[in-house]
Write a protein that holds these residues in place. Structure first.
Motif, PDB file in Angstrom:
ATOM      1  N   LYS A  39       0.940  -2.612  -5.405  1.00 29.81           N
ATOM      2  CA  LYS A  39      -0.327  -3.360  -5.300  1.00 29.81           C
ATOM      3  C   LYS A  39      -1.319  -2.879  -6.361  1.00 29.81           C
ATOM      4  O   LYS A  39      -1.938  -3.679  -7.059  1.00 29.81           O
ATOM      5  CB  LYS A  39      -0.932  -3.198  -3.891  1.00 29.81           C
ATOM      6  N   THR A  40      -1.445  -1.553  -6.453  1.00 28.05           N
ATOM      7  CA  THR A  40      -2.399  -1.009  -7.431  1.00 28.05           C
ATOM      8  C   THR A  40      -1.938  -1.323  -8.856  1.00 28.05           C
ATOM      9  O   THR A  40      -2.763  -1.654  -9.714  1.00 28.05           O
ATOM     10  CB  THR A  40      -2.586   0.504  -7.226  1.00 28.05           C
ATOM     11  N   ALA A  41      -0.632  -1.275  -9.098  1.00 29.68           N
ATOM     12  CA  ALA A  41      -0.099  -1.608 -10.430  1.00 29.68           C
ATOM     13  C   ALA A  41      -0.465  -3.047 -10.791  1.00 29.68           C
ATOM     14  O   ALA A  41      -0.946  -3.333 -11.891  1.00 29.68           O
ATOM     15  CB  ALA A  41       1.412  -1.416 -10.440  1.00 29.68           C
ATOM     16  N   SER A  57      -8.021   2.658  -9.936  1.00 32.45           N
ATOM     17  CA  SER A  57      -7.277   3.521  -9.030  1.00 32.45           C
ATOM     18  C   SER A  57      -7.574   3.096  -7.603  1.00 32.45           C
ATOM     19  O   SER A  57      -8.566   2.426  -7.345  1.00 32.45           O
ATOM     20  CB  SER A  57      -7.668   4.985  -9.240  1.00 32.45           C
ATOM     21  N   SER A  58      -6.680   3.484  -6.687  1.00 32.24           N
ATOM     22  CA  SER A  58      -6.847   3.091  -5.280  1.00 32.24           C
ATOM     23  C   SER A  58      -8.132   3.677  -4.704  1.00 32.24           C
ATOM     24  O   SER A  58      -8.335   4.881  -4.765  1.00 32.24           O
ATOM     25  CB  SER A  58      -5.668   3.590  -4.441  1.00 32.24           C
ATOM     26  N   PRO A  59      -8.980   2.830  -4.145  1.00 33.25           N
ATOM     27  CA  PRO A  59     -10.228   3.337  -3.557  1.00 33.25           C
ATOM     28  C   PRO A  59     -10.018   3.827  -2.128  1.00 33.25           C
ATOM     29  O   PRO A  59     -10.767   3.485  -1.226  1.00 33.25           O
ATOM     30  CB  PRO A  59     -11.142   2.112  -3.610  1.00 33.25           C
ATOM     31  N   ILE A 104      -7.809  -7.038  -2.545  1.00 36.10           N
ATOM     32  CA  ILE A 104      -7.756  -6.309  -1.281  1.00 36.10           C
ATOM     33  C   ILE A 104      -6.377  -5.750  -0.981  1.00 36.10           C
ATOM     34  O   ILE A 104      -5.441  -6.496  -0.643  1.00 36.10           O
ATOM     35  CB  ILE A 104      -8.193  -7.231  -0.119  1.00 36.10           C
ATOM     36  N   GLU A 105      -6.233  -4.419  -1.114  1.00 35.07           N
ATOM     37  CA  GLU A 105      -4.973  -3.776  -0.732  1.00 35.07           C
ATOM     38  C   GLU A 105      -4.942  -3.604   0.785  1.00 35.07           C
ATOM     39  O   GLU A 105      -5.960  -3.461   1.427  1.00 35.07           O
ATOM     40  CB  GLU A 105      -4.843  -2.400  -1.405  1.00 35.07           C
ATOM     41  N   TRP A 106      -3.745  -3.606   1.367  1.00 27.08           N
ATOM     42  CA  TRP A 106      -3.554  -3.456   2.813  1.00 27.08           C
ATOM     43  C   TRP A 106      -4.296  -4.540   3.591  1.00 27.08           C
ATOM     44  O   TRP A 106      -4.988  -4.273   4.593  1.00 27.08           O
ATOM     45  CB  TRP A 106      -3.955  -2.053   3.281  1.00 27.08           C
TER      46      TRP A 106
END
Ligand SMILES: Nc1ncnc2c1ncn2[C@@H]1O[C@H](COP(=O)(O)OP(=O)(O)OP(=O)(O)O)[C@@H](O)[C@H]1O
Ligand SMILES: [Mg+2]
Length: 142
Positions: A39-41, A57-59, A104-106
Motif C-alpha cells: 500500500k505504501t509503495a 512513509s506510513s503515518p 487511506i491505508e487499512w
C-alpha cells in the motif's frame, strides 16, 4: 473491475504513479490488503504522479501525513483505528469534501465511514512471493 499484476516494489510504485498522473480533481483512494502488501509503495507512486517530491512513509504514529502536490494530499494509516472516536481524532472528517486527495491505508478498519465515492484499491499476493494483484473499480483505468 480492473486487475493489474506487479512483480516488484518498483512496479507497484510505477503503477501508483500512473494512477497519480490521472488524478485531476479531488478523489479518495481506499486501500485494502494486509500487512506488507505494498500500500505504501503504491502511495509513494501516486504522490510522485501528483508532482510531489515529498518523502512518503506510513503515518502509523502521526495518524496523517500531508504532501504538497498538484492537489494537497493526505495520507492516513488506519491500522490502529478501532472506534469512531479514534477516527475523529485523526481529523479524517475535516478533509471530506475538501479539494484534496485522500489516500487511506487499512481502509478495512473504517469501512463504514468511507465516503460513497471512495475508489477501492485492493492488493493481494499473487502466485510468487513478490507478485501482487491490484484490483480497482476506478473509472479512470477501466
Ligand atoms: N510486487 C510488489 N509490490 C510491492 N511491494 C512488494 C512487492 N513484492 C515485494 N514487495 C515488498 O513488500 C513490502 C511492501 O511494503 P509496504 O510498506 O509498501 O506495504 P504496506 O501494505 O504499506 O504494509 P503495512 O500494512 O505494514 O503498511 C516491501 O518490503 C516490498 O519490498
Ligand atoms: Mg503501509
Amino acid at each position: 473491475m480492473k486487475e493489474f499484476i506487479t512483480h516488484s516494489d518498483f512496479e507497484t510504485q510505477s503503477l501508483g504513479e500512473e494512477f497519480g498522473k490521472k488524478i485531476n480533481s479531488a478523489v479518495t483512494f481506499a486501500f485494502f490488503g494486509g500487512m506488507g502488501m505494498g500500500k505504501t509503495a503504491f502511495i509513494r507512486g501516486v504522490v510522485k504522479g501528483l508532482d510531489s517530491d515529498d518523502r512518503v512513509s506510513s503515518p502509523t504514529f502521526a495518524l496523517v501525513h500531508e504532501y504538497a502536490g498538484r492537489l494537497p494530499v493526505y495520507h492516513f494509516d488506519m491500522y490502529r483505528v478501532e472506534s469512531w472516536d479514534d477516527l475523529y481524532s485523526t481529523g479524517f472528517f475535516d478533509y471530506l469534501g475538501e479539494p484534496c486527495v485522500l489516500l487511506i491505508e487499512w481502509s478495512e478498519n473504517i469501512e463504514n465511514a468511507l465516503p460513497d465515492d471512495a475508489v477501492r484499491i485492493e492488493i493481494s499476493r499473487g502466485e510468487l512471493e513478490s507478485d501482487r494483484v491490484i484490483k480497482t473499480d476506478w473509472s479512470e483505468v477501466q
